[in-house]
Design a protein around this motif. Sequence first.
Motif, PDB file in Angstrom:
ATOM      1  N   GLY A 144      74.259  -1.119  -5.306  1.00 39.56           N
ATOM      2  CA  GLY A 144      75.360  -0.330  -5.094  1.00 39.56           C
ATOM      3  C   GLY A 144      74.961   1.013  -4.695  1.00 39.56           C
ATOM      4  O   GLY A 144      75.961   1.851  -4.433  1.00 39.56           O
ATOM      5  N   GLU A 145      73.848   1.379  -4.771  1.00 43.69           N
ATOM      6  CA  GLU A 145      73.124   2.462  -4.160  1.00 43.69           C
ATOM      7  C   GLU A 145      72.618   2.424  -2.898  1.00 43.69           C
ATOM      8  O   GLU A 145      71.801   1.990  -2.424  1.00 43.69           O
ATOM      9  N   ALA A 146      73.412   2.998  -1.851  1.00 39.14           N
ATOM     10  CA  ALA A 146      73.228   2.887  -0.578  1.00 39.14           C
ATOM     11  C   ALA A 146      71.892   3.593   0.007  1.00 39.14           C
ATOM     12  O   ALA A 146      71.573   4.598  -0.681  1.00 39.14           O
ATOM     13  N   LEU A 147      70.993   2.973   0.920  1.00 37.85           N
ATOM     14  CA  LEU A 147      69.849   3.585   1.560  1.00 37.85           C
ATOM     15  C   LEU A 147      70.442   4.818   2.491  1.00 37.85           C
ATOM     16  O   LEU A 147      71.414   4.500   3.068  1.00 37.85           O
ATOM     17  N   GLN A 148      69.853   5.896   2.434  1.00 36.05           N
ATOM     18  CA  GLN A 148      70.106   7.088   3.357  1.00 36.05           C
ATOM     19  C   GLN A 148      70.041   6.420   4.822  1.00 36.05           C
ATOM     20  O   GLN A 148      71.190   6.720   5.608  1.00 36.05           O
ATOM     21  N   THR A 175      66.985  -0.127   9.770  1.00 32.02           N
ATOM     22  CA  THR A 175      65.448  -0.637   9.852  1.00 32.02           C
ATOM     23  C   THR A 175      64.797  -0.717   8.549  1.00 32.02           C
ATOM     24  O   THR A 175      63.898   0.122   8.318  1.00 32.02           O
ATOM     25  N   THR A 176      65.342  -1.287   7.675  1.00 29.75           N
ATOM     26  CA  THR A 176      65.028  -1.634   6.424  1.00 29.75           C
ATOM     27  C   THR A 176      64.299  -3.135   6.208  1.00 29.75           C
ATOM     28  O   THR A 176      64.517  -3.855   7.092  1.00 29.75           O
ATOM     29  N   SER A 177      63.756  -3.510   4.948  1.00 25.45           N
ATOM     30  CA  SER A 177      63.331  -4.730   5.109  1.00 25.45           C
ATOM     31  C   SER A 177      64.444  -5.747   5.268  1.00 25.45           C
ATOM     32  O   SER A 177      64.449  -6.762   5.733  1.00 25.45           O
ATOM     33  N   ARG A 178      65.468  -5.567   4.471  1.00 26.46           N
ATOM     34  CA  ARG A 178      66.842  -6.510   4.554  1.00 26.46           C
ATOM     35  C   ARG A 178      67.310  -6.409   5.732  1.00 26.46           C
ATOM     36  O   ARG A 178      67.841  -7.433   6.222  1.00 26.46           O
ATOM     37  N   GLY A 179      67.610  -5.173   6.240  1.00 25.54           N
ATOM     38  CA  GLY A 179      68.178  -4.966   7.612  1.00 25.54           C
ATOM     39  C   GLY A 179      67.410  -5.743   8.752  1.00 25.54           C
ATOM     40  O   GLY A 179      68.029  -6.278   9.451  1.00 25.54           O
ATOM     41  N   ARG A 180      65.917  -5.662   8.665  1.00 28.41           N
ATOM     42  CA  ARG A 180      65.544  -6.481   9.909  1.00 28.41           C
ATOM     43  C   ARG A 180      65.460  -7.680   9.647  1.00 28.41           C
ATOM     44  O   ARG A 180      65.608  -8.547  10.555  1.00 28.41           O
TER      45      ARG A 180
END
Length: 337
Positions: A12-16, A91-96
Motif C-alpha cells: 500500500g505504500e507507493a514508490l515515488q 522501471t522497478t523490479s516489479r515494473g520491469r
Amino acid sequence: MNTLVYIDHFKGEALQASWEAVGVGKTLGKVTGLVFGSGLENLIKNAFEFGVDEILSADDTGLADYRAELYASTLKAAFFEHRGDLLLFPTTSRGRELAAMAAIDLDSGPLVDAIALEANGDSLIVTRPIYGGKILAKATCSLRPLIVTLRGRVFPKPAPEPGKTGPVTKIAAATGALTTVEGYSTNEGGVSLTDANVIVSGGRGVSENPALQPPAGMDAKQAEAWRAGQGFAMLKELADVLGGAVSASRAAVDAGYVPYAMQVGQTGKLVAPNIYFACGISGAIQHQAGMRSSKLIVAINKDPEAPIFKLARYGVVGDLFQIVPALTAAFKKRLAK
C-alpha cells in the motif's frame, strides 16, 4: 492519448517512481491508474491526488503479496476490458517484470528505461539510453498498445491536489498462483535505493584496508570479508549522516561482501540520486549504466586512472579509509549531528 499507468507499491505504500509515471501520463492526456493488491483505499486516495483521472482496482486478499503470474493475468484482463493506447510502468523490479509479461500477453513490445516521451501526432517519440548510457536513442512508435518503462528520478513528481477524487472501477483478480510468498527481507540501511537522494556506494576497494587487523584464526578469505564488513560500516555511517542509502558494485556483491539487493549497475538497480559517492569503485561501464543519471557524482579512488573519474563531477585520488571518515566528520559538523 489514453494512458494506463501501473502504480507500483509495497503493502500500500507507493514508490515515488509511480507518481513520476503518472506525471508523464498527464502530459499526454487522460491517465487511468492500475492499482492491484489488498486494502487499497489509501493508495487509491493518493493516486487521485497525484493526478490519476480514473482507477481500475483489483483489491483482493489473493493479491496482498506481489506474484508475477497473478498480477500479469489481472493486468491482461483489465486491459482487454478497458483498452488504452499506452501502458506506462516505473522501471522497478516489479515494473520491469510486469512490462515484459504484458508485452507477451498483449502481443506488443516494451521500450525500456525511457528518459523522455514526446507526442508526435498519433505516434510517440521515446528517448532512452543504450550502450550503457553512452548513446541516447530516439524511437518513433505507432504500435498499439505501446509499452514503456520509465527510469526513476528522471521525471518530476507531480504536486498533489488534496481532496481530488474520481471514478473507481473494480476488476476481477486472477487466481491460481503457482507460487507462495514465504516472507520478506529488509534493506538494512532503511532507505530504498531507488528513492534515496544520497547514495554511498562501495566496491572491492572497501575491503583493502591494511591497517585493519582481523581477529586471530581467520583465513585470507575470512579476513577479506571481515575487512569489507568494517569498510561498509564506515560507508553506512556517512550515509546515515546524510539520510541516504548504501549500495555496492557488482564486484563487491560477487565477492560476498553485501547482498545482491544492494547492487547498482547494469545487472542491479538503476539509481539517480542527487549525490552518488563512489568509494573504491573503478567504474566499469556496467556499473556506470546503473548510476550515470545521478545529478552529482563524487569519486574516491586511489587509482588516478580509474574510469569512474571520467564520469565524476568531483574526484579525490587517495585512501578512502582516510577520506570517508573525514567527510563524515565534516558533514556531522556542518549538519550539527
